[in-house]
Motif scaffolding. Structure first.
Motif, PDB file in Angstrom:
ATOM      1  N   ALA A  16       0.841  -1.209   0.000  1.00 39.35           N
ATOM      2  CA  ALA A  16       0.000   0.000   0.000  1.00 39.35           C
ATOM      3  C   ALA A  16       0.869   1.249   0.000  1.00 39.35           C
ATOM      4  N   SER A  17       1.929   1.222   0.798  1.00 40.65           N
ATOM      5  CA  SER A  17       2.796   2.390   0.893  1.00 40.65           C
ATOM      6  C   SER A  17       3.640   2.566  -0.366  1.00 40.65           C
ATOM      7  N   ALA A  18       4.006   1.447  -1.009  1.00 45.10           N
ATOM      8  CA  ALA A  18       4.821   1.539  -2.224  1.00 45.10           C
ATOM      9  C   ALA A  18       4.047   2.235  -3.334  1.00 45.10           C
ATOM     10  N   VAL A  19       2.722   2.147  -3.300  1.00 47.22           N
ATOM     11  CA  VAL A  19       1.901   2.831  -4.303  1.00 47.22           C
ATOM     12  C   VAL A  19       1.710   4.291  -3.900  1.00 47.22           C
ATOM     13  N   ARG A  20       1.393   4.516  -2.610  1.00 47.21           N
ATOM     14  CA  ARG A  20       1.060   5.863  -2.147  1.00 47.21           C
ATOM     15  C   ARG A  20       2.293   6.739  -1.930  1.00 47.21           C
ATOM     16  N   ASN A  21       3.361   6.125  -1.411  1.00 43.54           N
ATOM     17  CA  ASN A  21       4.563   6.883  -1.005  1.00 43.54           C
ATOM     18  C   ASN A  21       5.815   6.275  -1.602  1.00 43.54           C
ATOM     19  N   ARG A  22       5.784   5.880  -2.851  1.00 43.46           N
ATOM     20  CA  ARG A  22       6.870   5.108  -3.424  1.00 43.46           C
ATOM     21  C   ARG A  22       8.241   5.729  -3.156  1.00 43.46           C
ATOM     22  N   ASP A  23       8.412   6.979  -3.540  1.00 39.78           N
ATOM     23  CA  ASP A  23       9.727   7.608  -3.398  1.00 39.78           C
ATOM     24  C   ASP A  23      10.133   7.745  -1.937  1.00 39.78           C
ATOM     25  N   ALA A  24       9.131   8.064  -1.079  1.00 40.39           N
ATOM     26  CA  ALA A  24       9.443   8.236   0.341  1.00 40.39           C
ATOM     27  C   ALA A  24       9.888   6.914   0.953  1.00 40.39           C
ATOM     28  N   LEU A  25       9.163   5.839   0.640  1.00 37.98           N
ATOM     29  CA  LEU A  25       9.504   4.541   1.220  1.00 37.98           C
ATOM     30  C   LEU A  25      10.869   4.065   0.736  1.00 37.98           C
ATOM     31  N   LEU A  26      11.125   4.229  -0.558  1.00 40.74           N
ATOM     32  CA  LEU A  26      12.433   3.839  -1.089  1.00 40.74           C
ATOM     33  C   LEU A  26      13.545   4.683  -0.472  1.00 40.74           C
ATOM     34  N   ALA A  27      13.283   5.984  -0.326  1.00 38.01           N
ATOM     35  CA  ALA A  27      14.307   6.853   0.243  1.00 38.01           C
ATOM     36  C   ALA A  27      14.630   6.446   1.677  1.00 38.01           C
ATOM     37  N   LEU A  28      13.605   6.037   2.433  1.00 37.43           N
ATOM     38  CA  LEU A  28      13.834   5.671   3.835  1.00 37.43           C
ATOM     39  C   LEU A  28      14.800   4.504   3.969  1.00 37.43           C
ATOM     40  N   THR A  29      14.759   3.581   3.002  1.00 39.35           N
ATOM     41  CA  THR A  29      15.659   2.428   3.105  1.00 39.35           C
ATOM     42  C   THR A  29      17.111   2.864   3.034  1.00 39.35           C
ATOM     43  N   LYS A  30      17.357   4.055   2.509  1.00 40.74           N
ATOM     44  CA  LYS A  30      18.731   4.556   2.361  1.00 40.74           C
ATOM     45  C   LYS A  30      19.073   5.679   3.321  1.00 40.74           C
ATOM     46  N   LEU A  31      18.046   6.426   3.781  1.00 42.37           N
ATOM     47  CA  LEU A  31      18.333   7.641   4.553  1.00 42.37           C
ATOM     48  C   LEU A  31      18.454   7.390   6.048  1.00 42.37           C
ATOM     49  N   ARG A  32      17.841   6.336   6.530  1.00 38.96           N
ATOM     50  CA  ARG A  32      17.914   6.074   7.962  1.00 38.96           C
ATOM     51  C   ARG A  32      19.241   5.393   8.287  1.00 38.96           C
ATOM     52  N   VAL A  33      19.720   5.650   9.474  1.00 39.75           N
ATOM     53  CA  VAL A  33      20.971   5.022   9.896  1.00 39.75           C
ATOM     54  C   VAL A  33      20.637   3.675  10.527  1.00 39.75           C
ATOM     55  N   HIS A  34      21.207   2.632   9.998  1.00 45.00           N
ATOM     56  CA  HIS A  34      20.921   1.283  10.499  1.00 45.00           C
ATOM     57  C   HIS A  34      22.167   0.664  11.098  1.00 45.00           C
ATOM     58  N   ASP A  35      21.968  -0.114  12.138  1.00 43.64           N
ATOM     59  CA  ASP A  35      23.110  -0.849  12.659  1.00 43.64           C
ATOM     60  C   ASP A  35      22.830  -2.344  12.708  1.00 43.64           C
ATOM     61  N   ALA A  36      21.677  -2.756  12.254  1.00 44.90           N
ATOM     62  CA  ALA A  36      21.331  -4.177  12.295  1.00 44.90           C
ATOM     63  C   ALA A  36      20.985  -4.639  10.883  1.00 44.90           C
ATOM     64  N   TYR A  37      22.026  -4.852  10.092  1.00 44.62           N
ATOM     65  CA  TYR A  37      21.847  -5.147   8.672  1.00 44.62           C
ATOM     66  C   TYR A  37      20.981  -6.383   8.448  1.00 44.62           C
ATOM     67  N   THR A  38      21.128  -7.380   9.310  1.00 39.68           N
ATOM     68  CA  THR A  38      20.511  -8.670   9.031  1.00 39.68           C
ATOM     69  C   THR A  38      19.009  -8.575   8.802  1.00 39.68           C
ATOM     70  N   PHE A  39      18.299  -7.804   9.661  1.00 41.38           N
ATOM     71  CA  PHE A  39      16.850  -7.737   9.427  1.00 41.38           C
ATOM     72  C   PHE A  39      16.430  -6.500   8.659  1.00 41.38           C
ATOM     73  N   THR A  40      17.219  -5.414   8.713  1.00 46.92           N
ATOM     74  CA  THR A  40      16.852  -4.269   7.866  1.00 46.92           C
ATOM     75  C   THR A  40      17.010  -4.637   6.392  1.00 46.92           C
ATOM     76  N   HIS A  41      17.986  -5.485   6.091  1.00 50.22           N
ATOM     77  CA  HIS A  41      18.203  -5.887   4.698  1.00 50.22           C
ATOM     78  C   HIS A  41      16.969  -6.615   4.148  1.00 50.22           C
ATOM     79  N   GLY A  42      16.361  -7.492   4.955  1.00 45.58           N
ATOM     80  CA  GLY A  42      15.158  -8.205   4.502  1.00 45.58           C
ATOM     81  C   GLY A  42      14.021  -7.241   4.203  1.00 45.58           C
ATOM     82  N   VAL A  43      13.822  -6.264   5.101  1.00 47.32           N
ATOM     83  CA  VAL A  43      12.769  -5.266   4.883  1.00 47.32           C
ATOM     84  C   VAL A  43      13.080  -4.430   3.637  1.00 47.32           C
ATOM     85  N   ASN A  44      14.336  -3.994   3.520  1.00 49.21           N
ATOM     86  CA  ASN A  44      14.700  -3.161   2.370  1.00 49.21           C
ATOM     87  C   ASN A  44      14.516  -3.893   1.047  1.00 49.21           C
TER      88      ASN A  44
END
Ligand SMILES: [Fe+2]
Length: 409
Positions: free
Chosen positions: A144-172
């Protein structure tokens, strides 16, 4: 008479037939019913990455002079993105929110996704039950968000600072794959299964020691053999949970390669499931653009260049080119320098002119912070200005997410 041909055999004047075959089973089949009217149309079909088509030899020309274009002769990265036709039906339906509002809304979803993904991984690691229902809800929300907020959702996968690659990678990977699949016209059912496959694609890595997963140096052959077990191990973890055959094939085949050099089974070409191909591209893109204990994050523009170089070897050329077209040469959130010397963040895409996005300018030509100002490079007011390079905002002490949610002053 109907005849299935390779796209290199397609010629001007031939009549293409829509056989009604599903996208999932035949994602590279060109099926826009009607005659191929001219060389420009033909070039567009080839460059869009289609591999086959059905033609009716009774209706159109057959065996006429060929005007096919070898997709391997495609223009360099930016030109390829600019030249390819606009993305598909789903993108055309999208009515995106303003970026700042979209980032706030998508941010809540993204945080929830990370929490659920964390819980799922912990359950797997401790031998507990995977909450498949929660996973399905999560993927529904991502779609639903990929349709409504495509650019925002994609940008978040890159703009937030992550320290737990293992599960953030699955979400991304789930986010990128779902947004890309949506742009390619994948059905709602297909998107759900693709999202689940993305979320779980690396769950088999729970069987690989952390010392190997986070090893800074080169892996030994023995260590790499252990890594190569994770797709099959993931399929075993996910079996008998009602996830469906296509989800399991996506998980099991996301490291297979177009030229047959991948693992675990050395599948090649069309033998690799479409989910495996899409997840492979999303996996490489997120891995390249993520910071790890042993490497810095690569800029998205540079990562797309790396992917472009993998076409015809790791992935079909057409799929890579469609992915570049989908993200654009300067994805939202990129930090760029203009020909004027000013610097700013890409705030919005211009679908028809991907080299000329909308920017939020934050630095003047001397590199000094300025009141934030919007500039649409696709607008006549900005004629003569162009992007000359992509930069790392961290090198300038800038927080991309804070700048973009703060908007113009
Ligand atoms: Fe993997």
């Amino acid at each position: 008479m109907l005849r299935k041909i390779g796209i290199a055999e397609l010629a001007v004047g031939m009549y293409v037939v829509d056989t009604g075959l599903s996208w999932l089973e035949h994602p590279f089949l060109y099926s826009q019913e009607g005659p191929v009217r001219d060389a420009g149309v033909l070039r567009g079909i080839v460059e869009a990455g289609y591999e086959e088509a059905f033609i009716d030899t009774d209706k159109g020309a057959f065996g006429t002079a060929r005007a096919a274009v070898d997709s391997r002769q495609a223009a360099p990265l930016a030109a390829a993105a600019a030249a390819l036709p606009s993305e598909g039906r789903a993108a055309a339906r999208t009515a995106p929110l303003p970026l700042a509002q979209g980032l706030a809304e998508a941010g809540v979803l993204y945080r929830d996704c990370l929490a659920i993904a964390h819980d799922i991984l912990r359950e797997v690691q401790t031998g507990g039950e995977i909450n498949v229902e929660a996973s399905r809800h999560l993927v529904d929300d991502v779609i639903a968000s990929a349709v409504r907020n495509r650019d925002a959702l994609l940008a978040l996968t890159k703009l937030r600072v992550h320290d737990a690659y293992t599960f953030t990678h699955g979400v991304n990977v789930a986010v990128v794959a779902v947004a890309f699949g949506s742009a390619m016209g994948l059905s709602p059912k297909g998107l759900k299964e693709l999202g689940l496959a993305g979320l779980f694609h690396d769950v088999g890595k729970t069987g690989v020691p952390d010392a190997i997963l986070n090893k800074p140096g080169r892996l030994t052959p023995e260590e790499f053999e252990q890594i190569k077990l994770h797709p099959a191990h993931g399929c075993r973890i996910l079996a008998d949970r009602g996830l469906g055959r296509d989800v399991l094939r996506g998980v099991g085949e996301h490291h297979e390669k177009f030229d047959g050099s991948g693992y675990p089974n050395g599948l090649s070409g069309a033998m690799v499931h479409p989910f495996g191909r899409i997840l492979g591209v999303a996996d490489v893109f997120d891995a390249l653009t993520s910071k790890r204990s042993y490497k810095e994050a690569m800029l998205p523009t540079r990562a797309l260049g790396v992917l472009y170089g993998m076409r015809d070897r790791d992935f079909p050329a057409g799929l890579v080119e469609r992915f570049i077209k989908f993200l654009g040469p300067y994805p939202v959130g990129s930090f760029v320098r203009l020909s004027s010397g000013e610097c700013g963040f890409v705030r919005g895409a211009n679908p028809g002119r991907p080299l000329f996005p909308e920017l939020l300018l934050v630095l003047d030509a001397a590199g000094r912070a300025t009141p934030h100002r919007l500039l649409d490079l696709g607008n006549g007011d900005a004629s003569g200005l162009s992007i000359v390079s992509a930069l790392d905002p961290e090198a300038f002490g800038l927080d991309a997410l804070a700048c973009l949610t703060g908007g113009a002053e």
